[in-house]
Design an enzyme around this catalytic site. Structure first.
Site, PDB file in Angstrom:
ATOM      1  N   GLU A 145       7.639  10.824 -29.079  1.00  0.00           N
ATOM      2  CA  GLU A 145       7.520  11.393 -27.744  1.00  0.00           C
ATOM      3  C   GLU A 145       6.663  12.650 -27.860  1.00  0.00           C
ATOM      4  O   GLU A 145       6.954  13.533 -28.675  1.00  0.00           O
ATOM      5  CB  GLU A 145       8.927  11.752 -27.254  1.00  0.00           C
ATOM      6  CG  GLU A 145       9.104  11.660 -25.766  1.00  0.00           C
ATOM      7  CD  GLU A 145      10.506  12.121 -25.345  1.00  0.00           C
ATOM      8  OE1 GLU A 145      10.582  12.777 -24.308  1.00  0.00           O
ATOM      9  OE2 GLU A 145      11.491  11.837 -26.050  1.00  0.00           O
TER      10      GLU A 145
ATOM     11  N   ASP B 225      13.507  22.118 -19.654  1.00  0.00           N
ATOM     12  CA  ASP B 225      13.460  22.505 -21.061  1.00  0.00           C
ATOM     13  C   ASP B 225      14.139  23.827 -21.340  1.00  0.00           C
ATOM     14  O   ASP B 225      14.031  24.786 -20.573  1.00  0.00           O
ATOM     15  CB  ASP B 225      12.001  22.570 -21.537  1.00  0.00           C
ATOM     16  CG  ASP B 225      11.429  21.186 -21.761  1.00  0.00           C
ATOM     17  OD1 ASP B 225      12.040  20.433 -22.542  1.00  0.00           O
ATOM     18  OD2 ASP B 225      10.405  20.851 -21.147  1.00  0.00           O
TER      19      ASP B 225
END
Lengths: 264, 418
Positions: A49, A60
């Site tokens: 990824e 995040d």
């Protein structure tokens, strides 16, 4: 080039759990990213990824936020990331999944963005701020181009939602293991086991568990709970960023091997 | 006058947006991590349920009256009107909707109070909020103190410095103010951090979003909780001069005070709706926050709307002397009103806003917030274009006590540089 679904199918036939490392493109620079992809591919990664740095990465935690900020400060641009991938993907066995926020996609135009990904050979797409209700605009054009759009399930998702997401998700289903953002955590919540069991009853599609998996024992745990993949992000990003690029590359190679051994 | 109960059904019918998916035309929606989707549905259901609930309405109306101090006056600004009069004495008639007279000094408390009542009924004991100028943070800290709820406010480090007074007020009332240093340390970064907190603690926490921005249902919910501004204005206008105002004027950052004033008049074609954004150092300098003037369609903080972004789709750090307008996005309904042509949007610079800040202080004895000063400043451009004696209502959205240090600092530095 193998699709994400094909990759899972062949791993399943060998009763294997996939290892999916994540790194941020352009941190510390794209040359190192290119090397890192090859290192991960050589050391046990089944799918990789790759995060496209974004100014406002809502999903995040601090480690990947900081990596994105550094990459943007270096002037990392999507075109440069794609150019790098054009050269590197032919050398890789592991298919590439791009992790990108939705604004970067619509800014370029969905069709245009997907065309470019397809030309480069990217096989999958994870968009953390695109829930099921908004995903239709991306799912259809992507599947026409052979790009699988992976949808996410969270611990807060109701059984009805899980079913609907599982039906639409392509390649695999991304089970977010915590209520929270990406980042390293000391242990896994036991409700992940229940969620996995619940999802198994509604879908045959592969399930990858991510967010908070940062050690070989975590990866082993999700494998034992029946996951098809362990997705590890911040722990790779941090190792790659510590010290010189060469030291970082060595560190992620070793870490990748350790993780793979734990779930072999 | 009596306060109008909040009625989302009625408001929705009046404006017909958003649709079931939270869309205002192509704008709005829910672009958030999956983790938050159930919480957004839960919030929408609670909003629909309790707005139809007599106990909720009674408690809210009572508190708006006795705690917040509503209704706020619609004040005829006599000397400001004289300032803009033509030589023959004719000209615009300027009225101020005095949201600055609310408890805590701005319109923000209308929404914070209503949301905290919702949160209480939803069983959430922990409240989080983002703040720019600190007005929404103060309003949230205030209502949390009032109801004994745990309160955490996210605020950019740069804003904490320029709005130090509000930081002190929030802490005094028992809120924890968490500094956010990412990006430029302003409202955008504080909002991102608040959303991250919510993703993490969603099961115990209610996020009191302070503007008509963010994912559905926030743009609708905050609008409907702020719509009391326009509803009162309508009744007061009819009472004072018998007909509706001709022009409504408000500043726009995220856009809650403007939407609150506009909502009740969107379906009144005779009423001009004008929103004023922050042009910072000038819309062509790159240092501004004029999203509707200069932005492109994008997604920020869960909604599709106009957005200040670069050629890569990265969000641009905005600039405004006013912390409350220093935001690269804008509420999706404003984007919708702009595209449909129903509302007009212009911008004024830091300097023009400062001038208006001084002018209203000197002429009316009202020190406006720097945000509000942007709306006041637009009179300079607007008045010469108007004929007859139109009645303008400006949303005097907040008081300027919090800004005197910033203004003093600016005036000192511009004096010493001359």
């Amino acid at each position: 080039m193998t699709s994400i679904s094909d990759r899972f199918q062949s791993l399943r036939s060998q009763s294997q759990c996939a290892l999916v490392p994540f790194i941020t493109a352009g941190d510390p620079d794209l040359q190192t990213t290119a090397e890192a992809l090859k290192v991960l591919d050589r050391n046990g990664a089944d799918i990789i990824e790759l995060g496209v740095p974004y100014s406002d990465p809502l999903a995040d935690g601090p480690v990947i936020q900081a990596a994105a900020t550094r990459a943007l400060q270096k002037g990392t641009k999507l075109d440069d990331v794609l150019k790098m991938l054009t050269n590197v993907i032919p050398e890789l066995t592991a298919p590439i999944v791009l992790f990108t926020y939705y604004n970067q996609i619509i800014h370029r135009g969905i069709e245009n963005f997907l065309q470019q990904l397809s030309q480069v050979g990217v096989k999958g797409l994870v968009v953390p701020d695109l829930p099921l209700e908004e995903a239709e605009s991306l799912l259809k054009p992507a599947s026409e181009l052979g790009i699988e759009v992976v949808l996410l399930v969270a611990p807060t998702s109701s059984p009805e939602r899980i079913k609907a997401i599982a039906q639409k998700s392509q390649g695999f289903i991304y089970l977010v293991s915590v209520t929270g953002v990406t980042g390293m955590r000391s242990g896994l919540e036991s409700r992940v086991a229940d969620l996995l069991q619940q999802m198994r009853q509604t879908t045959d599609k592969p399930i990858g568990v991510g967010f908070g998996i940062s050690a070989p024992e975590h990866a082993k745990q999700v494998k034992d709970w029946g996951a098809d993949a362990a997705i590890v992000g911040s722990a790779f990003v941090k190792r790659l960023a510590d010290g010189t690029p060469a030291a970082g590359l060595t560190a992620i190679g070793e870490f990748c091997q350790n993780l793979k051994q734990a779930i072999a | 006058m009596t306060l109008t109960p909040i009625n989302p059904q009625q408001t929705n019918e009046a404006t017909q947006v958003p649709d079931a998916l939270g869309r205002f035309g192509r704008f709005g929606g829910k672009y958030v991590p999956e983790t938050l989707m159930p919480a957004l549905s839960e919030l929408e259901a609670a909003f629909q349920k309790y707005c139809a609930d007599a106990d909720f309405q009674n408690e809210l109306q009572q508190l708006l009256k006795d705690y917040v101090g509503r209704p706020t006056p619609l004040y005829f600004a006599e000397r400001l009107t004289a300032h803009y009069a033509r030589p023959d004495g004719s000209g615009v008639q300027i009225y101020l909707k005095r949201e600055d007279l609310n408890h805590t000094g701005a319109h923000k408390i209308n929404n914070a109070l209503a949301q905290v009542l919702l949160a209480k009924r939803m069983g959430k004991q922990r409240i989080i909020a983002e703040t720019g100028a600190g007005q929404h943070g103060v309003a949230t800290a205030t209502v949390c103190a009032r109801f004994g709820l745990n309160c955490i406010i996210y605020m950019g480090v740069h804003d904490m410095e320029r709005q130090a007074l509000n930081v002190f007020r929030m802490r005094l009332m028992g809120a924890e103010v968490r500094p956010v240093s990412a990006g430029t340390g302003t409202l955008k970064d504080a909002t991102s951090e608040a959303i991250r907190d919510w993703v993490t603690n969603v099961e115990t926490t209610h996020y009191i979003l302070g503007s008509v921005a963010g994912p559905h249902p926030y743009p609708m919910l905050v609008r409907d909780f702020q719509a009391i501004i326009g509803q009162e204005t309508r009744a007061q206008a009819v009472e004072k001069w018998g007909v509706l105002p001709d022009i409504l004027l408000a500043c726009v950052g995220g856009g809650s005070n403007a939407m609150g004033l506009f909502a009740d008049f969107v379906k009144e074609p005779s009423v001009r709706l004008i929103g004023i954004e922050a042009a910072g150092e000038g819309v062509d300098t790159g240092k501004h926050a004029a999203t509707l003037t200069k932005g492109q369609v994008g997604v920020l903080h869960g909604a599709m709307s106009y957005l200040l972004q670069d050629e890569e789709g990265q969000v641009i750090e905005p600039h405004s002397i006013s912390a409350g307008l220093d935001y690269p996005g804008v509420g999706p309904e404003h984007s919708y009103l702009k595209d449909s042509g129903r509302a007009e949007y212009y911008s004024v610079t830091d300097e023009e806003a400062l001038e208006a800040f001084g002018r209203l202080s000197r002429l009316e004895g009202i020190i406006p917030a720097l945000e509000t000063a942007h709306a006041i400043a637009f009179l300079d451009k607007l008045c010469p274009q108007l004929s007859g004696n139109p009645r303008i209502v400006i949303n005097c959205s907040g008081r300027g006590d919090k800004d005197v240090q910033t203004v003093a600092k600016f005036l000192n530095s511009s004096e010493s540089s001359q």
